[in-house]
Write an enzyme that holds these catalytic residues in place. Structure first.
Site, PDB file in Angstrom:
ATOM      1  N   SER A  59       0.862  -1.193   0.000  1.00  0.00           N
ATOM      2  CA  SER A  59       0.000   0.000   0.000  1.00  0.00           C
ATOM      3  C   SER A  59       0.892   1.234   0.000  1.00  0.00           C
ATOM      4  O   SER A  59       2.074   1.149   0.360  1.00  0.00           O
ATOM      5  CB  SER A  59      -0.862   0.003   1.273  1.00  0.00           C
ATOM      6  N   TYR A  63      -1.849  -0.870  10.434  1.00  0.00           N
ATOM      7  CA  TYR A  63      -1.921  -1.198   9.003  1.00  0.00           C
ATOM      8  C   TYR A  63      -0.652  -0.723   8.277  1.00  0.00           C
ATOM      9  O   TYR A  63      -0.037  -1.464   7.497  1.00  0.00           O
ATOM     10  CB  TYR A  63      -3.164  -0.542   8.401  1.00  0.00           C
TER      11      TYR A  63
END
Ligand code: NAP
Length: 263
Positions: A143, A157
């Site tokens: 990401s 995350y």
């Protein structure tokens, strides 16, 4: 323009929805044999049926990437069904938000277990088949969040997604003697079921922060994964590719305003 990878055996984790489903459709469309891995049987079945109806080859497999038993069964299923594993897309991931102070140990563990440990377990399970072939392509879905940017609520995350890149760099060195490459796609904000759960306000704010003016599509990410899996990418390993419509580029909100006003 590119050599065909028709007939190659591909495992895609998290293929029941979102980006994983998009990757599965893309590899299915170029004639790969696709093992779709998800926790929800109905999702995996429906993507497999869709690829089959379009003339492709796909099997659904239910596994939880947080467990070695699940990932080993997944790898065995691909070997049994397709005779080996040429490509692994380690894509399964979760992104529940929790700010520091409210984030619990179990919140943290759930994200790390799925996104980072799940990557390790998925890769480990596929290595015997790839090493036996002296060939393999591993593509991680990381990401922009973590490796490049931060966002309140996603410390766990971001750590998991940056951790995938740390894992990748050493894995790429260790696996180079076996002709196995390891690379990562870094999506920006991509229109998926998971993203939809974050709500309309979040999505509007993200659209407004992307220079190319839209959220990414799952096909945008699938195209990059397909490139890393191609023969033409044979000499690329340990690298990451941001696919975000330019989202990480503006230095400030003023830069975006200046872009829009043309000044
Ligand atoms: P999504 O729409 O929520 O889909 C996630 C898929 O992963 C589902 O099929 C889900 O299956 C599966 N999955 C979740 N936990 C699993 C587990 N433990 N074992 C096996 N499968 C599991 O998510 P997405 O937006 O497509 O995101 C996919 C990946 O892209 C993630 O790694 C995410 O971090 C990354 N990413 C997404 C974006 C974005 O904007 N969407 C941006 C950057 C990175 P079940 O529903 O059956 O659990």
């Amino acid at each position: 323009m590119f050599n065909s990878i028709k007939g190659r055996s591909v495992i895609i984790t998290g293929a029941g929805k979102g980006i994983g489903r998009g990757i599965a459709r893309r590899f299915g469309a170029v004639g790969c044999k696709v093992l779709l891995v998800a926790r929800t049987q109905g999702d995996a079945d429906s993507v497999a049926a869709e690829i089959g109806a379009a003339g492709g080859t796909a099997r659904a497999f239910v596994a939880d990437v947080r467990t070695a038993a699940g990932t080993q069964a997944m790898a065995q299923a691909a070997v049994d069904a397709f005779g080996g594993i040429d490509i692994l897309c380690a894509n399964a991931g979760i992104f529940p938000a929790a700010k520091l102070g409210a984030m619990t140990e179990s919140d943290f563990d759930a994200v790390i277990d799925t996104n980072l440990k799940g990557t390790f377990l998925s890769v480990s399970a596929c290595l015997p088949a790839m090493k036996a072939n002296k060939s393999g392509r591993i593509i991680l879905t990381s990401s922009i969040t973590g490796p490049v940017t931060g966002y309140p609520g996603w410390a766990h995350y971001g750590a998991s997604k940056a951790g995938q890149l740390g894992f990748m760099r050493t894995a790429a060195i260790e696996l180079a003697p076996f002709n196995i490459t390891v690379n990562a796609v870094l999506p920006g904000n991509i229109a998926t079921e998971g993203l939809a759960h974050l709500g309309a306000d979040y999505i509007r704010s993200m659209e407004a922060s992307v220079p190319l003016g839209r959220l990414g599509s799952v096909t945008d990410i699938a195209n990059a994964a397909l490139f890393f899996a191609s023969d033409e990418a044979a000499y690329i390993t340990g690298q990451s590719l941001i696919i975000d419509g330019g989202q990480v580029l503006p230095e400030s909100l003023a830069a975006l305003d200046a872009m829009r006003s043309g000044s």
